[in-house]
Structures are given as structure tokens and as C-alpha cells.
Design a protein around this motif. Structure first.
Motif, PDB file in Angstrom:
ATOM      1  N   ALA A 263       0.952  -1.185  -0.005  1.00 21.80           N
ATOM      2  CA  ALA A 263      -0.110   0.078  -0.040  1.00 21.80           C
ATOM      3  C   ALA A 263       1.131   1.165  -0.069  1.00 21.80           C
ATOM      4  O   ALA A 263       0.551   2.319  -0.823  1.00 21.80           O
ATOM      5  CB  ALA A 263      -1.072  -0.048   1.273  1.00 21.80           C
ATOM      6  N   ARG A 264       1.996   1.183   0.718  1.00 20.24           N
ATOM      7  CA  ARG A 264       3.081   2.442   0.778  1.00 20.24           C
ATOM      8  C   ARG A 264       3.613   2.644  -0.665  1.00 20.24           C
ATOM      9  O   ARG A 264       3.769   3.833  -1.025  1.00 20.24           O
ATOM     10  CB  ARG A 264       3.885   2.182   1.865  1.00 20.24           C
ATOM     11  CG  ARG A 264       4.870   3.486   1.981  1.00 20.24           C
ATOM     12  CD  ARG A 264       5.846   3.145   3.160  1.00 20.24           C
ATOM     13  NE  ARG A 264       5.277   2.798   4.370  1.00 20.24           N
ATOM     14  CZ  ARG A 264       5.546   1.839   5.132  1.00 20.24           C
ATOM     15  NH1 ARG A 264       6.242   1.062   4.822  1.00 20.24           N
ATOM     16  NH2 ARG A 264       4.820   1.558   6.470  1.00 20.24           N
ATOM     17  N   ALA A 265       3.930   1.389  -1.243  1.00 19.17           N
ATOM     18  CA  ALA A 265       4.600   1.405  -2.740  1.00 19.17           C
ATOM     19  C   ALA A 265       3.649   2.224  -3.518  1.00 19.17           C
ATOM     20  O   ALA A 265       3.929   2.885  -4.579  1.00 19.17           O
ATOM     21  CB  ALA A 265       5.046   0.126  -3.090  1.00 19.17           C
TER      22      ALA A 265
ATOM     23  N   THR B 169       2.368   7.002   0.709  1.00 23.63           N
ATOM     24  CA  THR B 169       2.156   7.278   1.933  1.00 23.63           C
ATOM     25  C   THR B 169       1.705   6.015   2.940  1.00 23.63           C
ATOM     26  O   THR B 169       1.551   5.103   2.417  1.00 23.63           O
ATOM     27  CB  THR B 169       0.768   8.121   2.115  1.00 23.63           C
ATOM     28  OG1 THR B 169      -0.203   7.472   1.881  1.00 23.63           O
ATOM     29  CG2 THR B 169       1.082   9.528   1.456  1.00 23.63           C
ATOM     30  N   ARG B 170       1.801   6.381   4.396  1.00 28.30           N
ATOM     31  CA  ARG B 170       1.853   5.139   5.137  1.00 28.30           C
ATOM     32  C   ARG B 170       0.083   4.466   5.059  1.00 28.30           C
ATOM     33  O   ARG B 170      -0.638   5.511   5.425  1.00 28.30           O
ATOM     34  CB  ARG B 170       2.060   5.412   6.493  1.00 28.30           C
ATOM     35  CG  ARG B 170       3.664   5.737   6.667  1.00 28.30           C
ATOM     36  CD  ARG B 170       3.949   6.149   7.983  1.00 28.30           C
ATOM     37  NE  ARG B 170       4.103   5.019   9.009  1.00 28.30           N
ATOM     38  CZ  ARG B 170       5.237   3.824   9.088  1.00 28.30           C
ATOM     39  NH1 ARG B 170       5.989   4.204   8.168  1.00 28.30           N
ATOM     40  NH2 ARG B 170       5.030   3.013   9.762  1.00 28.30           N
ATOM     41  N   TRP B 171      -0.201   3.546   5.012  1.00 30.05           N
ATOM     42  CA  TRP B 171      -1.589   3.014   4.883  1.00 30.05           C
ATOM     43  C   TRP B 171      -1.343   1.611   5.732  1.00 30.05           C
ATOM     44  O   TRP B 171      -0.491   0.866   5.824  1.00 30.05           O
ATOM     45  CB  TRP B 171      -1.760   2.674   3.454  1.00 30.05           C
ATOM     46  CG  TRP B 171      -2.664   3.796   2.678  1.00 30.05           C
ATOM     47  CD1 TRP B 171      -2.262   4.839   2.264  1.00 30.05           C
ATOM     48  CD2 TRP B 171      -4.163   3.471   2.715  1.00 30.05           C
ATOM     49  NE1 TRP B 171      -3.275   5.478   1.608  1.00 30.05           N
ATOM     50  CE2 TRP B 171      -4.337   4.584   1.910  1.00 30.05           C
ATOM     51  CE3 TRP B 171      -5.158   3.066   3.317  1.00 30.05           C
ATOM     52  CZ2 TRP B 171      -5.881   5.019   1.554  1.00 30.05           C
ATOM     53  CZ3 TRP B 171      -6.373   3.313   3.133  1.00 30.05           C
ATOM     54  CH2 TRP B 171      -6.865   4.382   2.128  1.00 30.05           C
TER      55      TRP B 171
ATOM     56  N   ALA C   5      -6.618  -2.429   5.428  1.00 30.49           N
ATOM     57  CA  ALA C   5      -7.630  -1.601   5.176  1.00 30.49           C
ATOM     58  C   ALA C   5      -7.545  -1.037   3.541  1.00 30.49           C
ATOM     59  O   ALA C   5      -8.540  -0.859   3.160  1.00 30.49           O
ATOM     60  CB  ALA C   5      -7.507  -0.279   6.173  1.00 30.49           C
ATOM     61  N   PHE C   6      -6.250  -0.857   3.216  1.00 27.70           N
ATOM     62  CA  PHE C   6      -6.246  -0.366   1.909  1.00 27.70           C
ATOM     63  C   PHE C   6      -6.721  -1.425   0.855  1.00 27.70           C
ATOM     64  O   PHE C   6      -7.479  -0.990  -0.154  1.00 27.70           O
ATOM     65  CB  PHE C   6      -4.853  -0.217   1.549  1.00 27.70           C
ATOM     66  CG  PHE C   6      -4.440   0.270   0.248  1.00 27.70           C
ATOM     67  CD1 PHE C   6      -4.836   1.477  -0.234  1.00 27.70           C
ATOM     68  CD2 PHE C   6      -4.126  -0.623  -0.775  1.00 27.70           C
ATOM     69  CE1 PHE C   6      -4.522   2.101  -1.665  1.00 27.70           C
ATOM     70  CE2 PHE C   6      -3.894  -0.026  -2.144  1.00 27.70           C
ATOM     71  CZ  PHE C   6      -4.152   1.066  -2.416  1.00 27.70           C
ATOM     72  N   PHE C   7      -6.757  -2.744   1.065  1.00 27.67           N
ATOM     73  CA  PHE C   7      -7.266  -3.632   0.147  1.00 27.67           C
ATOM     74  C   PHE C   7      -8.670  -4.363   0.697  1.00 27.67           C
ATOM     75  O   PHE C   7      -8.950  -5.257   0.123  1.00 27.67           O
ATOM     76  CB  PHE C   7      -6.274  -4.968   0.092  1.00 27.67           C
ATOM     77  CG  PHE C   7      -5.123  -4.405  -0.716  1.00 27.67           C
ATOM     78  CD1 PHE C   7      -5.333  -4.522  -2.143  1.00 27.67           C
ATOM     79  CD2 PHE C   7      -3.773  -4.151  -0.078  1.00 27.67           C
ATOM     80  CE1 PHE C   7      -4.208  -4.217  -3.009  1.00 27.67           C
ATOM     81  CE2 PHE C   7      -2.793  -3.715  -1.002  1.00 27.67           C
ATOM     82  CZ  PHE C   7      -2.852  -3.855  -2.302  1.00 27.67           C
TER      83      PHE C   7
END
Length: 157
Positions: free
Chosen positions: A134-136, A140-142, A146-148
Motif C-alpha cells: 500500500a505504501r509503494a 504514504t503510510r497505509w 484496510a487499503f485492500f
């Protein structure tokens, strides 16, 4: 992305039993149903009985491969009997190996494949966590889960 396979491979015996079902006579199917379910088939519908037998054969084969789940369930059952309440499950957000997660971000579809060792593959590279991916992607920091979409974000609660 390289192809990812699951750790479990059905035995040749199971595959042979499943392949044989369509060739069995009705009497053989009834006998196999009786052996597996300790009862005559409830209906005289060949495809239905074949599917029930196939399901039971797979249940028998696969149940030997997740002792940890069986032990967790047995602990939960004991706790229910002792206290009358079901304890909450520890939520594991890590997806199973072989899972492919997709997320649209920045007008692109990003796909991540979970490897057998728990690492994730994205864009031909291995990452130790979904959060690193998610950061790549975002810069930003994620929280990767949650991102996926594996866990609710603060905004969606």
C-alpha cells in the motif's frame, strides 16, 4: 506475476474416487451414500447424490489438513459450554495463500498475490506485508488490510 498454487494437493485416491462417481451404477451410488452418511439417499436424483458423495469425500480429505482450525473451534465450543457465551474470535486479516487482492487507486487496478510464505507479490516484486505494498502504491503510510478492503477504515466505521 508468477502463478501461485495452494499448499494442499488432493490425493490421487480422492481424485480417482471423484472421477469414478459418474461411472458408478445407481446401486453403487446408494451403497457409497449409505457408507458415508449412514443413510439411504433422501432423493432419487443421480446428480444430487453424486454431488453429496463428492462433497463428503472432499470434507473427509480436507479436514485432515487444518488441525489449527479444528483446535480453535474446539476451544470455542468448550468456552461456550462452560460460560454459556461464545468468545470473540481473534480476527486474522492475513488472506490465505493463493489469494489475489485487487484495488483501484489513481485510475489503475493494482493486484497483489499472497504467496505460500505469507509474503505478497506486486509488480513482480515480493513484499513482507500488505502495508508495504500500500505504501509503494500510494507513497504514504497505509494499513494494508484496510487499503485492500480486508478491514474497515476509520472513515467507514
Amino acid at each position: 506475476m508468477s502463478q501461485i498454487t495452494t499448499t494442499f494437493q488432493p490425493s490421487a485416491s480422492l481424485l480417482a474416487q471423484l472421477a469414478r462417481l459418474p461411472e458408478m451404477s445407481w446401486a453403487e451410488l446408494k451403497a457409497e451414500h449409505q457408507r458415508l452418511y449412514h443413510a439411504e439417499p433422501a432423493v432419487k436424483h443421480r446428480r444430487f447424490v453424486e454431488r453429496r458423495i463428492a462433497t463428503r469425500l472432499q470434507e473427509i480429505e480436507y479436514r485432515h489438513h487444518d488441525r489449527a482450525r479444528l483446535e480453535r473451534n474446539q476451544r470455542r465450543i468448550r468456552a461456550l459450554v462452560e460460560s454459556g457465551e461464545i468468545p470473540p474470535r481473534a480476527r486474522k486479516t492475513a488472506p490465505m495463500p493463493g489469494t489475489v487482492l485487487s484495488r483501484e487507486f489513481g485510475g489503475e487496478i493494482h493486484r497483489v498475490a499472497v504467496a505460500q510464505d505469507g509474503t505478497v507479490e506486486y509488480g513482480g516484486q515480493r513484499y513482507n506485508s500488505l502495508s508495504a505494498v500500500a505504501r509503494a502504491i500510494t507513497g504514504t503510510r497505509w494499513s494494508g488490510p484496510a487499503f485492500f478492503g480486508l478491514r474497515a477504515t476509520k472513515e467507514s466505521k
